[in-house]
Design a protein around this motif. Structure first.
Motif, PDB file in Angstrom:
ATOM      1  N   MET A 261      56.854  50.229  42.187  1.00 25.23           N
ATOM      2  CA  MET A 261      56.403  51.182  43.193  1.00 25.23           C
ATOM      3  C   MET A 261      55.718  52.396  42.573  1.00 25.23           C
ATOM      4  O   MET A 261      54.961  53.100  43.255  1.00 25.23           O
ATOM      5  CB  MET A 261      57.585  51.622  44.052  1.00 25.23           C
ATOM      6  N   THR A 262      55.947  52.649  41.294  1.00 23.01           N
ATOM      7  CA  THR A 262      55.209  53.729  40.633  1.00 23.01           C
ATOM      8  C   THR A 262      53.721  53.396  40.584  1.00 23.01           C
ATOM      9  O   THR A 262      52.872  54.288  40.737  1.00 23.01           O
ATOM     10  CB  THR A 262      55.762  53.975  39.222  1.00 23.01           C
ATOM     11  N   ASN A 263      53.381  52.122  40.372  1.00 26.85           N
ATOM     12  CA  ASN A 263      51.975  51.711  40.397  1.00 26.85           C
ATOM     13  C   ASN A 263      51.362  51.935  41.775  1.00 26.85           C
ATOM     14  O   ASN A 263      50.190  52.302  41.899  1.00 26.85           O
ATOM     15  CB  ASN A 263      51.844  50.237  40.008  1.00 26.85           C
ATOM     16  N   TYR A 264      52.157  51.712  42.817  1.00 28.10           N
ATOM     17  CA  TYR A 264      51.686  51.984  44.180  1.00 28.10           C
ATOM     18  C   TYR A 264      51.354  53.469  44.330  1.00 28.10           C
ATOM     19  O   TYR A 264      50.289  53.833  44.856  1.00 28.10           O
ATOM     20  CB  TYR A 264      52.758  51.569  45.188  1.00 28.10           C
ATOM     21  N   CYS A 265      52.249  54.332  43.870  1.00 30.69           N
ATOM     22  CA  CYS A 265      52.042  55.776  44.012  1.00 30.69           C
ATOM     23  C   CYS A 265      50.864  56.265  43.169  1.00 30.69           C
ATOM     24  O   CYS A 265      50.152  57.195  43.564  1.00 30.69           O
ATOM     25  CB  CYS A 265      53.322  56.522  43.640  1.00 30.69           C
ATOM     26  N   SER A 290      55.956  60.750  53.366  1.00 30.25           N
ATOM     27  CA  SER A 290      55.861  60.009  54.636  1.00 30.25           C
ATOM     28  C   SER A 290      55.271  58.624  54.411  1.00 30.25           C
ATOM     29  O   SER A 290      55.631  57.665  55.112  1.00 30.25           O
ATOM     30  CB  SER A 290      55.025  60.794  55.658  1.00 30.25           C
ATOM     31  N   ASP A 291      54.395  58.491  53.421  1.00 30.03           N
ATOM     32  CA  ASP A 291      53.818  57.181  53.123  1.00 30.03           C
ATOM     33  C   ASP A 291      54.884  56.220  52.599  1.00 30.03           C
ATOM     34  O   ASP A 291      54.978  55.073  53.037  1.00 30.03           O
ATOM     35  CB  ASP A 291      52.683  57.334  52.101  1.00 30.03           C
ATOM     36  N   LEU A 292      55.706  56.703  51.659  1.00 31.66           N
ATOM     37  CA  LEU A 292      56.794  55.872  51.137  1.00 31.66           C
ATOM     38  C   LEU A 292      57.808  55.560  52.239  1.00 31.66           C
ATOM     39  O   LEU A 292      58.324  54.443  52.332  1.00 31.66           O
ATOM     40  CB  LEU A 292      57.485  56.572  49.972  1.00 31.66           C
ATOM     41  N   GLU A 297      61.253  52.335  55.463  1.00 34.61           N
ATOM     42  CA  GLU A 297      61.951  52.298  56.749  1.00 34.61           C
ATOM     43  C   GLU A 297      61.618  51.055  57.578  1.00 34.61           C
ATOM     44  O   GLU A 297      62.112  50.904  58.696  1.00 34.61           O
ATOM     45  CB  GLU A 297      61.650  53.562  57.556  1.00 34.61           C
ATOM     46  N   ARG A 298      60.817  50.166  57.048  1.00 33.19           N
ATOM     47  CA  ARG A 298      60.593  48.884  57.732  1.00 33.19           C
ATOM     48  C   ARG A 298      61.742  47.906  57.450  1.00 33.19           C
ATOM     49  O   ARG A 298      61.815  46.847  58.059  1.00 33.19           O
ATOM     50  CB  ARG A 298      59.251  48.271  57.304  1.00 33.19           C
ATOM     51  N   ASP A 328      62.144  60.909  42.821  1.00 35.12           N
ATOM     52  CA  ASP A 328      62.739  61.989  43.598  1.00 35.12           C
ATOM     53  C   ASP A 328      62.597  61.718  45.094  1.00 35.12           C
ATOM     54  O   ASP A 328      63.579  61.773  45.852  1.00 35.12           O
ATOM     55  CB  ASP A 328      62.067  63.309  43.219  1.00 35.12           C
ATOM     56  N   LEU A 329      61.395  61.405  45.542  1.00 37.94           N
ATOM     57  CA  LEU A 329      61.157  61.138  46.961  1.00 37.94           C
ATOM     58  C   LEU A 329      61.825  59.832  47.390  1.00 37.94           C
ATOM     59  O   LEU A 329      62.361  59.729  48.498  1.00 37.94           O
ATOM     60  CB  LEU A 329      59.662  61.088  47.250  1.00 37.94           C
ATOM     61  N   THR A 330      61.799  58.836  46.505  1.00 36.67           N
ATOM     62  CA  THR A 330      62.439  57.557  46.824  1.00 36.67           C
ATOM     63  C   THR A 330      63.933  57.750  47.067  1.00 36.67           C
ATOM     64  O   THR A 330      64.511  57.155  47.976  1.00 36.67           O
ATOM     65  CB  THR A 330      62.216  56.552  45.682  1.00 36.67           C
TER      66      THR A 330
END
Length: 469
Positions: A261-265, A290-292, A297-298, A328-330
């Protein structure tokens, strides 16, 4: 304008835009494309006659930014761009299971594309909190540290935090191979999303899934680091759209594994910079939280639905920094975290799970009588308590020497070694049942005197402790 483009122009009715202002890598800049909406898919025709797909990253009054999907070799500003009037959609059906696709949802397994089934927008939406059912059923991964101490529960979001160089890819492949649900008549599937993988990493996962036969109950979405950044943003959304269909339409229990998921960010930051947005912390866009959240949240369990969607995202922490924006956000969005340790890995422990800072907030809801075993929660608490004392005793021994420790402290040092070697450590191909995991835990706890097992009731000790069996 070339003959090929003119010929393509005559094939379609509706609005078509000729020529681009600029081509920057995989980004195509159009002027005056007022009919193109944000997120809309467009068809692009170049001088080579190839049809390519693109996705609108920005739809402004002065210019429109299009990210070209796939190979841009041979493309120039001399193009035709046709809006399709829709966002990116994929076909979902029973034929998905056992298949592998790239980040554009094109088959990479030498089988034909999915042609039957319903078309669904990959954007999706988080599950309505009112419709959520509290997760309460155990998922077995076959990994003792996870099953015994940080149990994964159907519908949970449990991330794994790692550092570059640690074997998170091996752990992801192992869980994908071994994970299952307990109970008769339950259907289970794994959806794997590889985000920004190198070719070696992608080949590793494909080989593991094919050799073990795990692909028969999987859907794999493999995005390569060399693909355009927009495909890294699409990959988790495609995976979750597939998972939602299997879970909530086909009544299956689905485990979605995402790495990295770091690659996604990083792709989110790259495309945010390309759009000229004001950067936030460390250059990441302010809306990354909000994107993460829209992804995480799905996952969940929906009231009235038999299936479930469980999420196990993996991410690498730059510099091992837990305060980095991505972990941190995750951590704010998900229900716990499992943290891998460089120190344990250097000492030959696999999987190198650092149990002290790790936790699973929903574990209690998914274990116990009728779900796992009556001693599960007590054993997990005692292992954690004893290992924390063992680590402190070992650190003290480095200062004063083990010979200067009390007998009790030396026992805990011995326990810490036994815990790491006999319980925590297991081979890459070792699939342990929950019963074997708990029995191993008891053997490790037997290193300590019974009076030290203060977190386990006496009746449970007499029922499961090796000295009474």
């Amino acid at each position: 304008m070339s003959d090929l483009l003119e010929e393509a122009l005559t094939l379609y009715s509706g609005k078509i835009y000729r020529g681009a202002k600029e081509l920057r890598g995989s980004l195509l800049v159009l002027e005056g494309a007022h009919d193109v909406a944000y997120g809309e898919v467009v068809k692009i025709y170049g001088l080579d006659g190839m049809e390519r797909l693109g996705r609108a990253l920005e739809a402004g009054v002065e210019q429109t930014l299009i990210e070209v999907l796939g190979n841009v070799e041979g493309l120039s500003t001399d193009v035709l761009v046709k809006p399709t009037g829709s966002t990116f959609k994929i076909r979902v059906s029973e034929e998905l299971v056992g298949r592998m696709f790239n980040g554009r949802f094109e088959p990479i397994d030498e089988f034909p594309p999915i042609v039957s089934g319903e078309l669904r927008d990959i954007t999706g939406a988080p599950i309505n909190p009112i419709s959520r059912e509290h997760p309460s059923q155990f998922i077995q991964t076959g990994v003792s540290a996870i099953d015994g101490m940080f149990s994964l529960v159907r519908g949970q979001k449990l991330p794994i935090f790692s550092v570059s160089g640690l074997p998170h890819d091996q752990l992801a492949a192992q869980v994908a191979r071994q994970a299952t649900v307990r109970g008769e008549g339950e259907s289970f599937a794994v959806v794997f999303a590889g985000i920004g993988l190198t070719r070696n990493e992608a080949n590793f996962f494909i080989e593991q899934f094919e050799k073990s036969g795990a692909i028969e109950r999987m859907v794999a979405i493999i995005n390569l680091a060399e693909d355009p950044p927009i495909e890294r943003l699409m990959t988790p959304h495609i995976a979750l759209t597939v998972a939602e269909y299997l879970a909530f339409d086909m009544d299956m229990h689905v485990l979605v594994i995402m790495t990295d998921m770091t690659n996604y960010c990083e792709a989110l930051r790259e495309l945010s910079a390309a759009r000229g947005e004001v950067p936030g912390r460390l250059g990441y866009p302010g809306y990354m939280y909000s994107d993460l959240a829209s992804i995480y949240e799905r996952a969940g369990v929906i009231k009235g639905k038999r299936g479930s969607l469980t999420l196990l995202p993996m991410l690498t922490m730059p510099g091992g920094d837990l305060r980095h924006p991505v972990p941190d956000l995750t951590g704010y969005i998900t229900e716990g975290q499992i943290i891998l340790s460089q120190d344990l890995y250097a000492r030959g422990v696999y999987p190198p799970i650092n149990v002290l800072p790790s936790l699973s907030r929903l574990m209690r809801a998914g274990i116990g009588p009728g779900k796992t075993r009556e001693d599960h929660a007590y054993v997990a608490d005692q292992l954690y308590d004893a290992y924390s004392k063992g680590v402190r005793a070992r650190d003290l021994a480095k200062i004063v020497g083990e010979i200067n420790l009390s007998e009790r402290m030396r026992r805990y040092v011995k326990f810490a070694e036994a815990f790491e070697q006999e319980f925590l450590s297991q081979s890459f191909y070792e699939n342990r049942s929950l019963e074997e995991t708990l029995d191993r835990a008891w053997r490790v706890l037997s290193v300590l005197p019974e009076e030290e097992l203060v977190r386990i009731p006496v009746e449970i000790i007499k029922k499961y402790h090796p000295s009474y069996r």
